[in-house]
Design an enzyme around this catalytic site. Sequence first.
Site, PDB file in Angstrom:
ATOM      1  N   ASP A  61      41.355  53.206  15.480  1.00 38.16           N
ATOM      2  CA  ASP A  61      42.615  52.754  14.907  1.00 38.16           C
ATOM      3  C   ASP A  61      42.996  51.348  15.358  1.00 38.16           C
ATOM      4  O   ASP A  61      43.567  51.156  16.432  1.00 38.16           O
ATOM      5  CB  ASP A  61      43.716  53.746  15.304  1.00 38.16           C
ATOM      6  CG  ASP A  61      45.025  53.494  14.573  1.00 38.16           C
ATOM      7  OD1 ASP A  61      45.036  52.680  13.632  1.00 38.16           O
ATOM      8  OD2 ASP A  61      46.036  54.120  14.939  1.00 38.16           O
TER       9      ASP A  61
ATOM     10  N   ASP B  89      44.173  47.924   9.163  1.00 32.76           N
ATOM     11  CA  ASP B  89      44.394  49.196   9.861  1.00 32.76           C
ATOM     12  C   ASP B  89      43.265  50.172   9.559  1.00 32.76           C
ATOM     13  O   ASP B  89      43.250  50.812   8.509  1.00 32.76           O
ATOM     14  CB  ASP B  89      45.746  49.776   9.422  1.00 32.76           C
ATOM     15  CG  ASP B  89      46.134  51.021  10.191  1.00 32.76           C
ATOM     16  OD1 ASP B  89      45.369  51.438  11.074  1.00 32.76           O
ATOM     17  OD2 ASP B  89      47.210  51.576   9.894  1.00 32.76           O
TER      18      ASP B  89
END
Length: 392
Positions: free
Chosen positions: A57, A262
């Site tokens: 992430d 992201d």
Amino acid sequence: MASGVIFHPCFLLSYYLIGLLVTAHNVPQAQLIPYHGQHLMKASIGTPPVDIYGVTDTGSNLVWTQCVPCDDCFNQTYPKFDPQKSCTYSEISCHSEKCHEWDQVHCSPQNSCNYVSGYVTGGSQGVLAKEKAAITSTSGQAVSFDIAFGCSHNSNLIYDGHETGIIGLGSGPLSFVSQIGSKRFSYCLLPFGTESTDPSITSKISFGNGSEVVGDGVVSTPFVDRESGHGYYVTLEGISVGETYVPFNSSGKVSKGNMLIDSGSPALSLPPDFYNRLKVEVKKQISIDPIKNDTLLGTRLCYRTEITNENGPILTVHFEGADVELKPIQTFNRPIKRFEYYCFGITDIGSEYNEFSDGTGVYGNYVQANFLIGYDLETRMVSFKPTDCTKL
């Protein structure tokens, strides 16, 4: 022993780990496993080491895994980390500087540093602690690091299976990247659904010198500091559908740092006005009729025929100084496996992220697939190189 010296079991295990440290020319490199729209980074923590599989992430800044006892947690396939079974585990004091490197902490009556970490789909709560962590390297040997991580005792994210937590790769002080002292890293993500066609295929994430993205076809764009956090924000000027350019804003003006890269979010999500104009153009360039009036699909643009290079448009994402070409394999997917529906994988951010009401978009992992993507924290650039990630 003849000498009469008694070695503590933890000393022996730590000595063994030190023996596995690789030399400087080897690149720390972990396995990435595709799973239900996410990419899980395999690492280990503790002494003796326990494998964890954290969601990779770049949009967050904390490393955490579910721990025993887990009062209210999502189901996971692998055993939860038990801190009482590790002789290198230690809780971080609430009065230490390390504790306050995270912005959402409070002291327990026992002086532990309790953290809270929130995400779009839920959150994690637990104790910040220190531990040995290890990943493999290009030589196949393990490289170990001392890191602060979240030992989660309460996690309500929508996970159910191989995930054990999240490995934050942002630029904040408690991210994995920052804690191992890496100034650059790169990864190659597999296309959505790869695990359904061939579960044996995995990819890699690399850290430090040797992880640079170089060679023919590389394009780079700068990332921009924003007050909202330690993320990788870049500037998206517009997207071309075939030969037709669709600007980010109808006015033609864009704010710097209007897209967060992201890897922990699946879709490329755009502000409503931009998304609607882009969807109209995509629909115009596909000769097949889309599915209409399906309550299961809502307003998504979907087809009963697979969208391929032959019948679907190429989308070119125009970042500041870098054009990234996306093929239909990156922009269309099957969101519901039991139906032969092929849907536009770019979404309206307004329907997914309440916190991005300022016109920021999210560049998720669907469209990052089949690119070697490198982050350089010294030059402050993100680089893209078209790559068949299934063959690395």
